[in-house]
Design a protein around this motif. Sequence first.
Motif, PDB file in Angstrom:
ATOM      1  N   PRO A 202       0.825  -1.215   0.000  1.00  0.00           N
ATOM      2  CA  PRO A 202       0.000   0.000   0.000  1.00  0.00           C
ATOM      3  C   PRO A 202       0.854   1.257   0.000  1.00  0.00           C
ATOM      4  O   PRO A 202       1.918   1.302   0.612  1.00  0.00           O
ATOM      5  CB  PRO A 202      -0.805  -0.124   1.298  1.00  0.00           C
ATOM      6  N   ALA A 203       0.391   2.281  -0.691  1.00  0.00           N
ATOM      7  CA  ALA A 203       1.135   3.536  -0.797  1.00  0.00           C
ATOM      8  C   ALA A 203       1.159   4.264   0.543  1.00  0.00           C
ATOM      9  O   ALA A 203       0.205   4.203   1.325  1.00  0.00           O
ATOM     10  CB  ALA A 203       0.500   4.424  -1.861  1.00  0.00           C
ATOM     11  N   VAL A 204       2.268   4.951   0.806  1.00  0.00           N
ATOM     12  CA  VAL A 204       2.463   5.673   2.064  1.00  0.00           C
ATOM     13  C   VAL A 204       2.772   7.137   1.766  1.00  0.00           C
ATOM     14  O   VAL A 204       3.623   7.434   0.927  1.00  0.00           O
ATOM     15  CB  VAL A 204       3.629   5.063   2.880  1.00  0.00           C
ATOM     16  N   LYS A 205       2.089   8.040   2.452  1.00  0.00           N
ATOM     17  CA  LYS A 205       2.392   9.460   2.300  1.00  0.00           C
ATOM     18  C   LYS A 205       3.808   9.727   2.777  1.00  0.00           C
ATOM     19  O   LYS A 205       4.219   9.240   3.821  1.00  0.00           O
ATOM     20  CB  LYS A 205       1.398  10.302   3.098  1.00  0.00           C
ATOM     21  N   GLY A 206       4.538  10.508   1.999  1.00  0.00           N
ATOM     22  CA  GLY A 206       5.921  10.805   2.363  1.00  0.00           C
ATOM     23  C   GLY A 206       6.939  10.068   1.526  1.00  0.00           C
ATOM     24  O   GLY A 206       8.119  10.417   1.533  1.00  0.00           O
ATOM     25  N   PHE A 207       6.497   9.027   0.800  1.00  0.00           N
ATOM     26  CA  PHE A 207       7.422   8.350  -0.096  1.00  0.00           C
ATOM     27  C   PHE A 207       7.787   9.292  -1.243  1.00  0.00           C
ATOM     28  O   PHE A 207       7.064  10.243  -1.534  1.00  0.00           O
ATOM     29  CB  PHE A 207       6.800   7.065  -0.638  1.00  0.00           C
ATOM     30  N   TRP A 357       0.166   3.791   8.482  1.00  0.00           N
ATOM     31  CA  TRP A 357       0.824   4.258   7.264  1.00  0.00           C
ATOM     32  C   TRP A 357      -0.144   4.351   6.088  1.00  0.00           C
ATOM     33  O   TRP A 357       0.003   5.194   5.203  1.00  0.00           O
ATOM     34  CB  TRP A 357       1.960   3.314   6.878  1.00  0.00           C
ATOM     35  N   TYR A 358      -1.126   3.436   6.045  1.00  0.00           N
ATOM     36  CA  TYR A 358      -1.953   3.299   4.845  1.00  0.00           C
ATOM     37  C   TYR A 358      -3.372   3.845   5.035  1.00  0.00           C
ATOM     38  O   TYR A 358      -4.250   3.570   4.224  1.00  0.00           O
ATOM     39  CB  TYR A 358      -2.027   1.820   4.431  1.00  0.00           C
ATOM     40  N   ASN A 359      -3.624   4.585   6.127  1.00  0.00           N
ATOM     41  CA  ASN A 359      -4.949   5.162   6.404  1.00  0.00           C
ATOM     42  C   ASN A 359      -6.042   4.094   6.454  1.00  0.00           C
ATOM     43  O   ASN A 359      -7.161   4.301   5.967  1.00  0.00           O
ATOM     44  CB  ASN A 359      -5.313   6.217   5.342  1.00  0.00           C
ATOM     45  N   LEU A 360      -5.733   2.965   7.063  1.00  0.00           N
ATOM     46  CA  LEU A 360      -6.675   1.839   7.077  1.00  0.00           C
ATOM     47  C   LEU A 360      -7.861   2.081   8.003  1.00  0.00           C
ATOM     48  O   LEU A 360      -9.000   1.722   7.666  1.00  0.00           O
ATOM     49  CB  LEU A 360      -5.945   0.550   7.476  1.00  0.00           C
ATOM     50  N   THR A 361      -7.616   2.663   9.180  1.00  0.00           N
ATOM     51  CA  THR A 361      -8.742   2.935  10.080  1.00  0.00           C
ATOM     52  C   THR A 361      -9.608   4.066   9.532  1.00  0.00           C
ATOM     53  O   THR A 361     -10.831   4.011   9.612  1.00  0.00           O
ATOM     54  CB  THR A 361      -8.238   3.287  11.495  1.00  0.00           C
ATOM     55  N   GLU A 362      -8.968   5.087   8.989  1.00  0.00           N
ATOM     56  CA  GLU A 362      -9.703   6.226   8.418  1.00  0.00           C
ATOM     57  C   GLU A 362     -10.619   5.787   7.291  1.00  0.00           C
ATOM     58  O   GLU A 362     -11.729   6.311   7.127  1.00  0.00           O
ATOM     59  CB  GLU A 362      -8.696   7.262   7.906  1.00  0.00           C
ATOM     60  N   ASN A 363     -10.191   4.791   6.518  1.00  0.00           N
ATOM     61  CA  ASN A 363     -10.966   4.321   5.369  1.00  0.00           C
ATOM     62  C   ASN A 363     -11.772   3.052   5.655  1.00  0.00           C
ATOM     63  O   ASN A 363     -12.241   2.381   4.727  1.00  0.00           O
ATOM     64  CB  ASN A 363     -10.028   4.081   4.174  1.00  0.00           C
ATOM     65  N   ASN A 364     -11.911   2.704   6.943  1.00  0.00           N
ATOM     66  CA  ASN A 364     -12.772   1.587   7.386  1.00  0.00           C
ATOM     67  C   ASN A 364     -12.318   0.206   6.919  1.00  0.00           C
ATOM     68  O   ASN A 364     -13.136  -0.709   6.780  1.00  0.00           O
ATOM     69  CB  ASN A 364     -14.224   1.815   6.921  1.00  0.00           C
ATOM     70  N   VAL A 365     -11.022   0.046   6.685  1.00  0.00           N
ATOM     71  CA  VAL A 365     -10.498  -1.279   6.353  1.00  0.00           C
ATOM     72  C   VAL A 365     -10.391  -2.130   7.610  1.00  0.00           C
ATOM     73  O   VAL A 365     -10.509  -3.355   7.566  1.00  0.00           O
ATOM     74  CB  VAL A 365      -9.129  -1.170   5.656  1.00  0.00           C
ATOM     75  N   CYS A 366     -10.179  -1.491   8.759  1.00  0.00           N
ATOM     76  CA  CYS A 366     -10.108  -2.214  10.025  1.00  0.00           C
ATOM     77  C   CYS A 366     -10.618  -1.317  11.149  1.00  0.00           C
ATOM     78  O   CYS A 366     -10.732  -0.101  10.985  1.00  0.00           O
ATOM     79  CB  CYS A 366      -8.674  -2.675  10.326  1.00  0.00           C
ATOM     80  N   ILE A 367     -10.919  -1.939  12.298  1.00  0.00           N
ATOM     81  CA  ILE A 367     -11.306  -1.208  13.498  1.00  0.00           C
ATOM     82  C   ILE A 367     -10.159  -1.309  14.498  1.00  0.00           C
ATOM     83  O   ILE A 367      -9.648  -2.410  14.759  1.00  0.00           O
ATOM     84  CB  ILE A 367     -12.589  -1.788  14.122  1.00  0.00           C
ATOM     85  N   GLU A 368      -9.740  -0.175  15.045  1.00  0.00           N
ATOM     86  CA  GLU A 368      -8.649  -0.178  16.022  1.00  0.00           C
ATOM     87  C   GLU A 368      -9.230  -0.126  17.438  1.00  0.00           C
ATOM     88  O   GLU A 368     -10.096   0.703  17.732  1.00  0.00           O
ATOM     89  CB  GLU A 368      -7.737   1.025  15.806  1.00  0.00           C
ATOM     90  N   VAL A 369      -8.762  -1.031  18.293  1.00  0.00           N
ATOM     91  CA  VAL A 369      -9.208  -1.075  19.689  1.00  0.00           C
ATOM     92  C   VAL A 369      -7.992  -1.018  20.614  1.00  0.00           C
ATOM     93  O   VAL A 369      -6.865  -1.301  20.195  1.00  0.00           O
ATOM     94  CB  VAL A 369     -10.049  -2.333  19.976  1.00  0.00           C
ATOM     95  N   ASP A 370      -8.242  -0.700  21.889  1.00  0.00           N
ATOM     96  CA  ASP A 370      -7.136  -0.470  22.822  1.00  0.00           C
ATOM     97  C   ASP A 370      -6.951  -1.562  23.866  1.00  0.00           C
ATOM     98  O   ASP A 370      -5.898  -1.649  24.486  1.00  0.00           O
ATOM     99  CB  ASP A 370      -7.352   0.865  23.559  1.00  0.00           C
ATOM    100  N   THR A 371      -7.974  -2.375  24.096  1.00  0.00           N
ATOM    101  CA  THR A 371      -7.880  -3.354  25.176  1.00  0.00           C
ATOM    102  C   THR A 371      -8.185  -4.763  24.689  1.00  0.00           C
ATOM    103  O   THR A 371      -8.861  -4.961  23.668  1.00  0.00           O
ATOM    104  CB  THR A 371      -8.851  -3.007  26.317  1.00  0.00           C
ATOM    105  N   VAL A 372      -7.721  -5.738  25.462  1.00  0.00           N
ATOM    106  CA  VAL A 372      -7.954  -7.146  25.150  1.00  0.00           C
ATOM    107  C   VAL A 372      -9.446  -7.464  25.165  1.00  0.00           C
ATOM    108  O   VAL A 372      -9.956  -8.186  24.293  1.00  0.00           O
ATOM    109  CB  VAL A 372      -7.199  -8.034  26.163  1.00  0.00           C
TER     110      VAL A 372
END
Length: 423
Positions: A202-207, A357-372
């Motif tokens: 996946p493309a990364v901003k800053g490359f 790096w790939y804006n995956l959470t912003e674009n709903n590719v995955c959900i990020e959580v903080d606890t087990v």
Amino acid sequence: MMLKFILSLFYFDYADVNYAWSSSRLNRFKTPHLFVPANRIGLKKRFALFFYKFIRSARYLPNDFIFLFSFRKKTTFLKYYGSQNQKKSIEKLNVKYRTVSVSECLDSDTHFPLFFAYSLALLLFPITFIFLFAKKETRRALSYNADNYLLSIGSYIVWVVVLLKLNPSFVIMSNDHNVMNRSLLYACELLKIKTIYVQHAPAVKGFPKLRFNYALLEGKHASDTYESYDFCEIYYIGQSVKLRENLRQRKKTQLAVGVSTGISISINCYQTLINLMKDSELEVVIRPHPADPNKNFWREFALNSGISFSDSQEENTLDFLNRLDALVSPMSGIFLESATFNIQNICFNAGFKIPDWYNLTENNVCIEVDTVSEVINLILASDESNQIKEQIDAIKYYYFSDCFDFSERVKLAIDNIVDINRM
């Protein structure tokens, strides 16, 4: 040509050729642990690593001499790869024209003469040293990348020799920021050889801006993320794995959850997570990242815990994903691949700060959580279909799709590039 080559040595841009560490836009200094092990940081250690690699490269000397003094026919495509991921992305193109593959570390038709690159780099060390300390962006990165800064001028010279020897019409590569790739790009520009970039991640901003003549990109996310020069012509090729548009039925009994361990995670936290998954009667499959230094630890942990272990060198990613209902991992590009399989994606960094790096959470590719507990609750939720639907929509932004399949899109792009340059 000789004068132009000599001048190029004096104006050689060490910072740009080593873009990955020199760029303030990419700024690897915020998270150096993701790229360099702690025991390899420091100027003395990087110089020691340079000489260690120099000595190891001597084992290929017989093959290198054979290459340099043998007759070679002109080839249409030269393919360079420096890692397994790069190799896979280029080989799946299945180019039908006459091709020669080159690598310094993997099986290929021609071995890149690395020993001569190190020898020339050592010979030019005094000049290189002055250039490196003259610029702030290179000076501050020496503790992380001194060996590659030194190697870059030698690899550039040897690439010029290799290109003159093989005389390709086109050079294909699938990395745009590492030293071997960028020194090859500089050599191609000197010799006016057309270059083709194949996206392998996946493309990364800053490359760096795409300064290739042609770029084969996976989708609109890449073209929106990359900057490119006006002369760079872009083709969308999508990906080789077909997106599953329809929601697949989850298992009625025991859900299969893949746990992909990363380079920087809390081992204790992930152990706790896996044990809770077992207690919740989930089928767990542990798969360490290929660069995970704790791979053997996870193999033994899986064995002692009576759970499944997936080795990336023995089971390919697609086979691994095909047996899962959900995937838990630190932030990683693997979520893009799993989203094409309609797998529930859960990002769990376990307290570490890992950039998206790939804006995956912003674009709903995955959900990020903080606890087990959040991870377990998401997996055991009675209806995860809304999340899966969002992933399906998101993946279309990353991977181009039309009425043609991947191989047809690639063939059309390559044939068009060859035909244009025949005129």
